[in-house]
Design a protein around this motif. Structure first.
Motif, PDB file in Angstrom:
ATOM      1  N   PRO A 333      10.660  24.492 -13.136  1.00  0.00           N
ATOM      2  CA  PRO A 333      11.148  24.738 -11.771  1.00  0.00           C
ATOM      3  C   PRO A 333      11.982  23.559 -11.267  1.00  0.00           C
ATOM      4  O   PRO A 333      11.648  22.392 -11.495  1.00  0.00           O
ATOM      5  N   TYR A 334      13.063  23.892 -10.561  1.00  0.00           N
ATOM      6  CA  TYR A 334      13.995  22.861 -10.078  1.00  0.00           C
ATOM      7  C   TYR A 334      14.528  23.281  -8.719  1.00  0.00           C
ATOM      8  O   TYR A 334      14.810  24.454  -8.486  1.00  0.00           O
ATOM      9  N   PHE A 335      14.656  22.331  -7.810  1.00  0.00           N
ATOM     10  CA  PHE A 335      15.359  22.603  -6.559  1.00  0.00           C
ATOM     11  C   PHE A 335      15.992  21.318  -6.053  1.00  0.00           C
ATOM     12  O   PHE A 335      15.717  20.217  -6.553  1.00  0.00           O
ATOM     13  N   PHE A 336      16.872  21.458  -5.070  1.00  0.00           N
ATOM     14  CA  PHE A 336      17.547  20.294  -4.498  1.00  0.00           C
ATOM     15  C   PHE A 336      17.630  20.461  -2.996  1.00  0.00           C
ATOM     16  O   PHE A 336      17.500  21.556  -2.456  1.00  0.00           O
ATOM     17  N   SER A 337      17.858  19.340  -2.307  1.00  0.00           N
ATOM     18  CA  SER A 337      18.002  19.390  -0.859  1.00  0.00           C
ATOM     19  C   SER A 337      18.903  18.245  -0.418  1.00  0.00           C
ATOM     20  O   SER A 337      18.979  17.197  -1.076  1.00  0.00           O
ATOM     21  N   ASP A 338      19.585  18.465   0.691  1.00  0.00           N
ATOM     22  CA  ASP A 338      20.403  17.438   1.324  1.00  0.00           C
ATOM     23  C   ASP A 338      20.014  17.372   2.795  1.00  0.00           C
ATOM     24  O   ASP A 338      20.060  18.391   3.493  1.00  0.00           O
ATOM     25  N   GLN A 339      19.632  16.204   3.250  1.00  0.00           N
ATOM     26  CA  GLN A 339      19.261  15.994   4.649  1.00  0.00           C
ATOM     27  C   GLN A 339      19.832  14.650   5.090  1.00  0.00           C
ATOM     28  O   GLN A 339      19.444  13.608   4.555  1.00  0.00           O
ATOM     29  N   TYR A 340      20.783  14.694   6.037  1.00  0.00           N
ATOM     30  CA  TYR A 340      21.489  13.488   6.490  1.00  0.00           C
ATOM     31  C   TYR A 340      22.148  12.815   5.281  1.00  0.00           C
ATOM     32  O   TYR A 340      22.924  13.470   4.584  1.00  0.00           O
ATOM     33  N   ASP A 341      21.797  11.543   5.041  1.00  0.00           N
ATOM     34  CA  ASP A 341      22.394  10.819   3.914  1.00  0.00           C
ATOM     35  C   ASP A 341      21.458  10.776   2.708  1.00  0.00           C
ATOM     36  O   ASP A 341      21.632   9.964   1.800  1.00  0.00           O
ATOM     37  N   VAL A 342      20.476  11.643   2.695  1.00  0.00           N
ATOM     38  CA  VAL A 342      19.520  11.703   1.588  1.00  0.00           C
ATOM     39  C   VAL A 342      19.757  12.974   0.780  1.00  0.00           C
ATOM     40  O   VAL A 342      19.755  14.081   1.316  1.00  0.00           O
ATOM     41  N   GLY A 343      19.967  12.790  -0.498  1.00  0.00           N
ATOM     42  CA  GLY A 343      20.048  13.910  -1.427  1.00  0.00           C
ATOM     43  C   GLY A 343      18.934  13.777  -2.444  1.00  0.00           C
ATOM     44  O   GLY A 343      18.588  12.655  -2.859  1.00  0.00           O
ATOM     45  N   LEU A 344      18.357  14.874  -2.835  1.00  0.00           N
ATOM     46  CA  LEU A 344      17.236  14.809  -3.768  1.00  0.00           C
ATOM     47  C   LEU A 344      17.235  16.004  -4.697  1.00  0.00           C
ATOM     48  O   LEU A 344      17.787  17.064  -4.392  1.00  0.00           O
ATOM     49  N   GLU A 345      16.599  15.807  -5.851  1.00  0.00           N
ATOM     50  CA  GLU A 345      16.351  16.867  -6.820  1.00  0.00           C
ATOM     51  C   GLU A 345      14.895  16.762  -7.256  1.00  0.00           C
ATOM     52  O   GLU A 345      14.374  15.667  -7.448  1.00  0.00           O
ATOM     53  N   TYR A 346      14.254  17.910  -7.406  1.00  0.00           N
ATOM     54  CA  TYR A 346      12.844  17.947  -7.784  1.00  0.00           C
ATOM     55  C   TYR A 346      12.697  18.864  -8.983  1.00  0.00           C
ATOM     56  O   TYR A 346      13.230  19.980  -8.995  1.00  0.00           O
ATOM     57  N   SER A 347      11.964  18.408  -9.972  1.00  0.00           N
ATOM     58  CA  SER A 347      11.675  19.215 -11.157  1.00  0.00           C
ATOM     59  C   SER A 347      10.174  19.224 -11.396  1.00  0.00           C
ATOM     60  O   SER A 347       9.508  18.191 -11.273  1.00  0.00           O
ATOM     61  N   GLY A 348       9.640  20.398 -11.738  1.00  0.00           N
ATOM     62  CA  GLY A 348       8.231  20.479 -12.088  1.00  0.00           C
ATOM     63  C   GLY A 348       7.415  21.262 -11.091  1.00  0.00           C
ATOM     64  O   GLY A 348       7.938  22.003 -10.255  1.00  0.00           O
ATOM     65  N   TRP A 349       6.105  21.069 -11.173  1.00  0.00           N
ATOM     66  CA  TRP A 349       5.172  21.777 -10.304  1.00  0.00           C
ATOM     67  C   TRP A 349       3.927  20.915 -10.159  1.00  0.00           C
ATOM     68  O   TRP A 349       3.194  20.696 -11.132  1.00  0.00           O
ATOM     69  N   ALA A 350       3.667  20.415  -8.956  1.00  0.00           N
ATOM     70  CA  ALA A 350       2.523  19.532  -8.734  1.00  0.00           C
ATOM     71  C   ALA A 350       2.071  19.583  -7.279  1.00  0.00           C
ATOM     72  O   ALA A 350       2.204  18.601  -6.547  1.00  0.00           O
ATOM     73  N   PRO A 351       1.536  20.709  -6.836  1.00  0.00           N
ATOM     74  CA  PRO A 351       1.055  20.793  -5.461  1.00  0.00           C
ATOM     75  C   PRO A 351      -0.190  19.930  -5.277  1.00  0.00           C
ATOM     76  O   PRO A 351      -0.820  19.499  -6.261  1.00  0.00           O
ATOM     77  N   PRO A 352      -0.567  19.637  -4.029  1.00  0.00           N
ATOM     78  CA  PRO A 352      -1.788  18.863  -3.790  1.00  0.00           C
ATOM     79  C   PRO A 352      -2.982  19.482  -4.519  1.00  0.00           C
ATOM     80  O   PRO A 352      -3.180  20.688  -4.506  1.00  0.00           O
ATOM     81  N   GLY A 353      -3.735  18.620  -5.193  1.00  0.00           N
ATOM     82  CA  GLY A 353      -4.878  19.087  -5.973  1.00  0.00           C
ATOM     83  C   GLY A 353      -4.574  19.208  -7.449  1.00  0.00           C
ATOM     84  O   GLY A 353      -5.494  19.208  -8.280  1.00  0.00           O
ATOM     85  N   ALA A 354      -3.287  19.296  -7.803  1.00  0.00           N
ATOM     86  CA  ALA A 354      -2.919  19.433  -9.211  1.00  0.00           C
ATOM     87  C   ALA A 354      -2.700  18.076  -9.881  1.00  0.00           C
ATOM     88  O   ALA A 354      -2.682  17.992 -11.105  1.00  0.00           O
ATOM     89  N   TYR A 355      -2.532  17.009  -9.101  1.00  0.00           N
ATOM     90  CA  TYR A 355      -2.223  15.688  -9.657  1.00  0.00           C
ATOM     91  C   TYR A 355      -3.275  14.674  -9.214  1.00  0.00           C
ATOM     92  O   TYR A 355      -4.014  14.893  -8.244  1.00  0.00           O
ATOM     93  N   ASP A 356      -3.328  13.558  -9.928  1.00  0.00           N
ATOM     94  CA  ASP A 356      -4.269  12.506  -9.559  1.00  0.00           C
ATOM     95  C   ASP A 356      -3.593  11.160  -9.323  1.00  0.00           C
ATOM     96  O   ASP A 356      -4.262  10.162  -9.003  1.00  0.00           O
ATOM     97  N   GLN A 357      -2.246  11.124  -9.448  1.00  0.00           N
ATOM     98  CA  GLN A 357      -1.545   9.852  -9.279  1.00  0.00           C
ATOM     99  C   GLN A 357      -0.082  10.105  -8.951  1.00  0.00           C
ATOM    100  O   GLN A 357       0.518  11.058  -9.460  1.00  0.00           O
ATOM    101  N   VAL A 358       0.478   9.261  -8.096  1.00  0.00           N
ATOM    102  CA  VAL A 358       1.915   9.285  -7.809  1.00  0.00           C
ATOM    103  C   VAL A 358       2.476   7.915  -8.171  1.00  0.00           C
ATOM    104  O   VAL A 358       1.965   6.888  -7.713  1.00  0.00           O
TER     105      VAL A 358
END
Length: 421
Positions: A333-358
């Motif tokens: 899974p992949y998505f992107f977003s642009d907000q003000y001067d911030v651009g980002l891309e996200y890949s993967g799947w890790a909702p709260p409860g699925a991960y133990d470390q950031v």
């Protein structure tokens, strides 16, 4: 074996449906292709509706998947403004349009997408209550935000997900006053958890957005049919000239349900259940895009992904499967977003409860970093913020399922590629 006597019908004229039609022709299918769209506009892409088009930075024509003449040129029978109201799986027909036209299919693709969830509170019938899903919604909202900016008006946004935040950013760029109301403790909590969500609170607060977390809208009040204020469940009242409901989307499964296809329970994300080839419980019916829920072997969970890349890739994958090609749909899974001067891309799947470390690589304070979500040392997801050309190595790390050295992962001087086994 597919031959020229066959008819493939695609229900849904969004990106998934349009790209499926394109792929059928690109793969050499010479039979009939019927594309039925319940909107009057030609198939278009949705990301600009809350980004460039909403901001007035992209022209209307730029959102369309193909130029209008492309469909006739490629012998795609396009029916705009037509709703399919029934599927007869025994006769293998779909019924659509005001006159109940019947179209036979050999293979059928459901790319019916999703629709905005509605606020179930008093006052939603007032003028000035908006949703954002369709091009017509974006055109209307663009004019609203411009007017609010000129008049120092106020918009209240219910929901702090992607649509809510992107519209909040657009509204502030127009000069409108913005209040965001959300039940979670941070924006995008269901995607990022609290660790990264706070960054979005700070980003928007610095631009003047007000947040009211831990509650929902309870009522929209008005006078003479116009919005005056929005009241929350905890009793606060926010002045408002307009309200945007950005509380998520529901898969449009009514047609599939009436046809007796297997669905996924809403508690598990909803949608039409499909296999790794995007085939439904009927072997001649497929589903792709926002409405399809497929089991992802990499994450060992059934996913329904409401993002541009899933429609872009899922439509062609379904088309190839309809043609008998062997495939497994397992895109990260992949998505992107642009907000003000911030651009980002996200890949993967890790909702709260699925991960133990950031793990953070780079400078989160300067909003130039990569965040990784891990479970037992394995990278489940990665988000690059104002750091570019790293999506491929991030996805390779995710696909490797290998444990990584977290110190090396956090070190910007260590090449990401070197961490992939």
């Amino acid at each position: 074996m597919v031959d020229a006597d066959q008819t493939f019908v695609i229900v849904g004229g969004g990106l998934a449906g349009a790209k499926a039609a394109e792929t059928l022709r690109a793969e050499g299918f010479t039979g009939r292709v019927i594309l039925i769209c319940d909107e009057r506009d030609h198939p278009y892409e949705r990301p600009p509706l809350s980004k460039g088009f909403l901001l007035g930075k992209e022209e209307r024509h730029s959102v369309f998947v193909h130029e209008p003449a492309w469909y006739a040129r490629n012998d795609i029978e396009l029916h705009l403004g037509q709703t399919v109201d029934a599927i007869d799986r025994t006769a293998k027909t779909v019924r659509f349009g005001d006159d109940g036209t019947l179209a036979h299919y050999d293979k059928l693709l459901l790319a019916t997408g999703a629709e905005p969830r509605r606020l179930d509170i008093p006052g939603t019938g007032l003028a000035g209550v908006h949703h954002l899903r369709r091009l017509a919604h974006a055109e209307r909202l663009k004019g609203v935000l411009a007017a609010l900016g000129r008049d120092n008006g106020h918009i209240v946004i219910a929901g702090a997900g992607w649509i809510g935040l992107e519209v909040a950013a657009a509204a502030r760029e127009y000069g409108a006053e913005v209040t965001v109301v959300a039940p979670q403790p941070t924006p995008l909590y269901g995607v990022f958890g609290p660790e990264i969500g706070q960054m979005f609170t700070d980003l928007h607060a610095e631009r003047g957005v007000r947040f009211h977390f831990g509650t929902r809208l309870a009522e929209i009040t008005g006078q003479d049919g116009m919005v005056l204020a929005a009241r929350t469940e905890d009793g606060e009242e926010h002045p408002a000239h307009d309200v945007l409901a950005a509380i998520g989307a529901a898969p449009r499964t009514g047609l599939a349900e009436a046809a007796g296809l297997t669905l996924v329970d809403r508690s598990q994300g909803g949608g039409i259940a499909v296999d790794e080839r995007l085939r439904t419980s009927d072997p001649d019916i497929y589903a792709a895009g926002d409405v399809a829920a497929y089991h992802h072997a990499l994450f060992d969970v059934r996913l329904r992904v409401e993002h541009w890349a899933n429609a872009l890739n899922g439509g062609p994958a379904a088309a190839r499967a309809m043609l008998g090609r062997e495939l497994t749909y397992d895109r990260v899974p992949y998505f992107f977003s642009d907000q003000y001067d911030v651009g980002l891309e996200y890949s993967g799947w890790a909702p709260p409860g699925a991960y133990d470390q950031v793990v953070i690589r780079g400078d989160a304070g300067k909003r130039q970093f990569i965040a990784f979500w891990l479970k037992q040392g394995r990278v489940l997801a990665g988000m690059n913020v104002n750091v570019w050309d790293v999506t491929e190595p991030i996805q390779r790390l995710i696909r490797s399922t290998a444990q990584v050295n977290t110190e090396a992962l956090a070190d910007p001087h260590v090449a990401l590629d070197s961490l992939v086994p």
